[in-house]
Design an enzyme around this catalytic site. Structure first.
Site, mmCIF file in Angstrom:
data_model
loop_
_atom_site.group_PDB
_atom_site.id
_atom_site.type_symbol
_atom_site.label_atom_id
_atom_site.label_comp_id
_atom_site.label_asym_id
_atom_site.label_seq_id
_atom_site.Cartn_x
_atom_site.Cartn_y
_atom_site.Cartn_z
ATOM 1 C CE LYS A 79 29.115 88.291 40.289
ATOM 2 N NZ LYS A 79 30.182 88.656 41.238
ATOM 3 C CB SER B 191 28.698 92.126 40.450
ATOM 4 O OG SER B 191 30.026 92.612 40.520
ATOM 5 N N GLY C 143 28.518 84.056 48.658
ATOM 6 C CA GLY C 143 27.589 83.947 47.528
ATOM 7 C C GLY C 143 28.098 82.959 46.480
ATOM 8 C CG HIS D 101 27.006 92.371 49.700
ATOM 9 N ND1 HIS D 101 27.041 93.351 48.733
ATOM 10 C CD2 HIS D 101 28.217 91.765 49.662
ATOM 11 C CE1 HIS D 101 28.212 93.347 48.146
ATOM 12 N NE2 HIS D 101 28.948 92.395 48.667
ATOM 13 N N GLY E 203 32.170 95.782 50.829
ATOM 14 C CA GLY E 203 31.295 96.945 50.846
ATOM 15 C C GLY E 203 30.595 97.195 49.533
ATOM 16 C CG HIS F 273 25.120 93.822 45.534
ATOM 17 N ND1 HIS F 273 24.844 92.504 45.808
ATOM 18 C CD2 HIS F 273 26.410 93.847 45.111
ATOM 19 C CE1 HIS F 273 25.902 91.760 45.538
ATOM 20 N NE2 HIS F 273 26.881 92.550 45.137
ATOM 21 C CD GLN G 185 35.357 85.019 47.523
ATOM 22 O OE1 GLN G 185 36.203 85.835 47.182
ATOM 23 N NE2 GLN G 185 34.176 85.398 47.978
HETATM 24 O O1 PAF Z 1 33.750 88.202 48.010
HETATM 25 C C1 PAF Z 1 34.288 89.238 48.463
HETATM 26 O O2 PAF Z 1 33.687 90.302 48.561
HETATM 27 C C2 PAF Z 1 35.747 89.176 48.924
HETATM 28 O O3 PAF Z 1 36.482 88.332 48.111
HETATM 29 C C3 PAF Z 1 35.890 88.777 50.394
HETATM 30 C C4 PAF Z 1 35.367 87.383 50.670
HETATM 31 C C5 PAF Z 1 35.140 89.777 51.276
HETATM 32 C C6 PAF Z 1 37.374 88.804 50.811
HETATM 33 O O4 PAF Z 1 37.920 90.072 50.647
#
Ligand code: PAF
Length: 283
Positions: free
Chosen positions: A149, A185, A147, A37, A31, A34, A153
């Site tokens: 960024k 971010s 993303g 997203h 959530g 920005h 991950q």
């Molecule tokens: O990148 C994020 O916002 C979080 O790490 C995600 C992928 C939603 C998992 O909680």
């Protein structure tokens, strides 16, 4: 847009869409949306029939003393934005819906979780992998959007998908930046005016790294030293790490002979900010 809070509701909705032969795109978020997203969401809207967005501030990916409690939240605003974008379904589970009492199953990608951000946030990727796997099982998307960024991950999640034979494609989209270069971010919200200016040291450092590679500097050490020097000259910034790593296994690279990832994490005020850039050596 349908807003659903229960796992069972999402599964039913998706079953219905699937029975109509529709493809599902999924954007998991925490959530406080920005433009970064929105790039992911718009790509999903363009490429798939149904777009599902989740908003869940995942407690499992925050360590003790980290910013879980003060992580910015504004569901009303987010919901309005998603409606306007034309998102089909918003999944907003409560904490107990995602992690019921007694939940005790976690997923880790062992060789990648302890590198880079994993060193200062040792349980972060366990939390990310676990919640994303759960969300994939709930939503069952064809494609999920992330993303660049959060480069580590994205690399870890791709590995999880491959290792666990999940039927989802991970699509990673470029970093969205402010005009002056600051990577978007939700945590930029923590910065005051001076800190916001100081935070530019991340993107400036990465630009400098790219320029050095363009001028045929091949030694990672020389580039890392220069970026560290820039950070040390910014009084409001405190370095966590600056590294140049392999794009697949995140191991440090000594000589930059192919596309390589420059990654950094820097504390500015209360915010721990991350950013990265791909270094492309000249032919
Ligand atoms: O990148 C994020 O916002 C979080 O790490 C995600 C992928 C939603 C998992 O909680």
């Amino acid at each position: 847009m349908k807003t659903l809070t229960r796992v069972i509701q999402v599964k039913e909705e998706i079953r219905d869409m699937r029975s109509q032969g529709k493809t599902i795109g999924f954007v998991p978020t925490m959530g406080y949306l920005h433009e970064g997203h929105l790039n992911l969401i718009r790509e999903s809207l363009r490429k798939t029939d149904v777009t599902v967005v989740s908003i869940f501030v995942n407690p499992a990916q925050f360590g003790p003393g980290e910013d879980f409690a003060r992580y910015p939240r504004n569901l009303e605003r987010d919901s309005e934005i998603l409606k306007k974008e034309g998102v089909d379904c918003l999944f907003v589970p409560g904490p107990e819906e995602m992690f019921h009492k007694g939940h005790n199953t976690y997923v880790d990608v062992y060789d990648l979780k302890d590198k880079l951000c994993g060193r200062s946030r040792p349980t972060q990727f366990r939390g990310v992998c676990t919640v994303v796997l759960k969300l994939f099982n709930i939503v069952g998307p064809d494609v999920s959007y992330f993303g660049q960024k959060d480069a580590q991950q994205a690399i870890i999640l791709k590995r999880m998908v491959e290792d666990l034979n999940l039927d989802v494609k991970i699509d990673v989209l470029p970093i969205a930046r402010e005009e002056d270069g600051l990577a978007l971010s939700s945590r930029n919200e923590y910065l005051n005016k001076e800190e916001r200016k100081a935070a530019l040291v991340l993107s400036k450092g990465l630009k400098e790294a790219q320029m050095m590679v363009e001028k045929r500097e091949e030694k990672s050490e020389a580039i890392i030293d220069r970026v560290k020097e820039m950070i040390s000259q910014e009084p409001l910034a405190k370095m966590d790490y600056v590294e140049i790593v392999d794009m697949d296994n995140l191991d440090p690279v000594v000589r930059i002979e192919k596309e390589t990832l420059a990654v950094l994490a820097v504390f500015v005020g209360k915010a721990r900010l991350i950013d990265n850039a791909i270094l492309r050596p000249k032919e």
